[in-house]
Design a protein around this motif. Structure first.
Motif, PDB file in Angstrom:
ATOM      1  N   GLU A  45      -1.463   5.836  13.683  1.00  0.00           N
ATOM      2  CA  GLU A  45      -1.758   4.430  13.381  1.00  0.00           C
ATOM      3  C   GLU A  45      -2.849   4.307  12.308  1.00  0.00           C
ATOM      4  N   GLY A  46      -3.828   5.200  12.363  1.00  0.00           N
ATOM      5  CA  GLY A  46      -4.893   5.190  11.356  1.00  0.00           C
ATOM      6  C   GLY A  46      -4.359   5.481   9.955  1.00  0.00           C
ATOM      7  N   ILE A  47      -3.471   6.447   9.851  1.00  0.00           N
ATOM      8  CA  ILE A  47      -2.884   6.795   8.552  1.00  0.00           C
ATOM      9  C   ILE A  47      -1.990   5.662   8.055  1.00  0.00           C
ATOM     10  N   LYS A  48      -1.186   5.115   8.943  1.00  0.00           N
ATOM     11  CA  LYS A  48      -0.280   4.029   8.542  1.00  0.00           C
ATOM     12  C   LYS A  48      -1.049   2.805   8.063  1.00  0.00           C
ATOM     13  N   ALA A  49      -2.110   2.453   8.789  1.00  0.00           N
ATOM     14  CA  ALA A  49      -2.858   1.231   8.463  1.00  0.00           C
ATOM     15  C   ALA A  49      -3.887   1.451   7.364  1.00  0.00           C
ATOM     16  N   GLY A  50      -4.489   2.639   7.306  1.00  0.00           N
ATOM     17  CA  GLY A  50      -5.602   2.866   6.384  1.00  0.00           C
ATOM     18  C   GLY A  50      -5.227   3.327   4.986  1.00  0.00           C
ATOM     19  N   VAL A  51      -4.011   3.826   4.830  1.00  0.00           N
ATOM     20  CA  VAL A  51      -3.588   4.353   3.527  1.00  0.00           C
ATOM     21  C   VAL A  51      -2.897   3.258   2.723  1.00  0.00           C
ATOM     22  N   ASN A  52      -3.207   3.205   1.430  1.00  0.00           N
ATOM     23  CA  ASN A  52      -2.573   2.224   0.547  1.00  0.00           C
ATOM     24  C   ASN A  52      -1.250   2.821   0.039  1.00  0.00           C
ATOM     25  N   TRP A  53      -0.238   2.784   0.884  1.00  0.00           N
ATOM     26  CA  TRP A  53       1.049   3.416   0.578  1.00  0.00           C
ATOM     27  C   TRP A  53       1.710   2.820  -0.664  1.00  0.00           C
ATOM     28  N   LYS A  54       1.672   1.494  -0.771  1.00  0.00           N
ATOM     29  CA  LYS A  54       2.374   0.826  -1.878  1.00  0.00           C
ATOM     30  C   LYS A  54       1.806   1.207  -3.234  1.00  0.00           C
ATOM     31  N   LYS A  55       0.513   1.483  -3.272  1.00  0.00           N
ATOM     32  CA  LYS A  55      -0.121   1.865  -4.541  1.00  0.00           C
ATOM     33  C   LYS A  55       0.562   3.081  -5.157  1.00  0.00           C
ATOM     34  N   TYR A  56       1.077   3.962  -4.301  1.00  0.00           N
ATOM     35  CA  TYR A  56       1.721   5.182  -4.778  1.00  0.00           C
ATOM     36  C   TYR A  56       3.244   5.111  -4.680  1.00  0.00           C
ATOM     37  N   GLY A  57       3.753   3.905  -4.403  1.00  0.00           N
ATOM     38  CA  GLY A  57       5.200   3.705  -4.381  1.00  0.00           C
ATOM     39  C   GLY A  57       5.873   4.165  -3.102  1.00  0.00           C
TER      40      GLY A  57
END
Length: 196
Positions: free
Chosen positions: A15-27
């Motif tokens: 949950e921490g990785i899913k919520a804390g990482v800016n996934w969209k920034k890297y596509g």
């Protein structure tokens, strides 16, 4: 958009990785998560994600087994290990299985961002559509309005057009490397600016 799955038997890490990482920034888009290797393996078989971030020590199927089996089920999927310092020997072994890289726990989110950036660049290179050998011939046929030649070239390259075929011509000017959906069948070629 690239797809990713996060696998760790500690739910708070997932949950921490899913919520804390800016996934969209890297596509990227997270399309699933799992708490054990067996569950993750089913997801990999069904979804064929571009990236799997996985822990090593997990119930039912550990991360090394997941990578080995996952690479057979989805050869194009890239794997990144989430590993604690005590598991570093396992992470090294995983690299021998062809994993893309690893992030050591406890990790900073910047470390995962850096890894996603590297994976994203790798995927861009991997999915760049090569210009087909016949594309320049096609360009000449289009410029000279030679429909017979166009039809023949398309047929020779298994891109036959029927009356109900959906074709969308797109012209992109001034871009060396346009972003295109590589899941869509396409023909691309550089344009000659001197052509009238």
């Amino acid at each position: 958009m690239h797809t990713a799955i996060v696998v760790d038997d500690e739910k708070w890490i997932v949950e921490g990785i899913k919520a804390g990482v800016n996934w969209k920034k890297y596509g990227f888009e997270v399309i699933g998560d799992a708490e054990n290797g067996k569950e993750a393996f089913q997801m990999i078989k069904n979804l064929h994600p571009d990236l799997v971030l996985t822990d090593i020590k997990m119930p039912d199927m550990n991360g090394l087994e997941l990578i080995q089996n996952g690479k057979v089920a989805s050869p194009e999927t890239l794997f990144v290990i989430l590993s604690g310092h005590a598991e570093f020997a396992y992470a090294q072994k995983a690299l021998n299985y062809g994993t893309f890289g690893y992030c050591l726990k406890p990790f900073e989110l910047e470390e995962i961002h850096s890894m996603l950036n590297r994976v994203s660049e790798c995927l861009k290179e991997k999915f760049k559509a090569p210009i087909p050998d016949f594309s320049l011939e096609m360009y000449e046929a289009i410029c000279s309005s030679n429909t017979v030649k166009m039809s023949q070239l398309l047929e020779d390259n298994n891109m036959t057009i029927h009356l109900n075929s959906k074709i969308t011509p797109i012209v992109i000017q001034g871009v060396d490397d346009p972003s295109v959906d590589h899941n869509v069948r396409q023909l691309s070629f550089p344009m000659n600016f001197r052509r009238q």
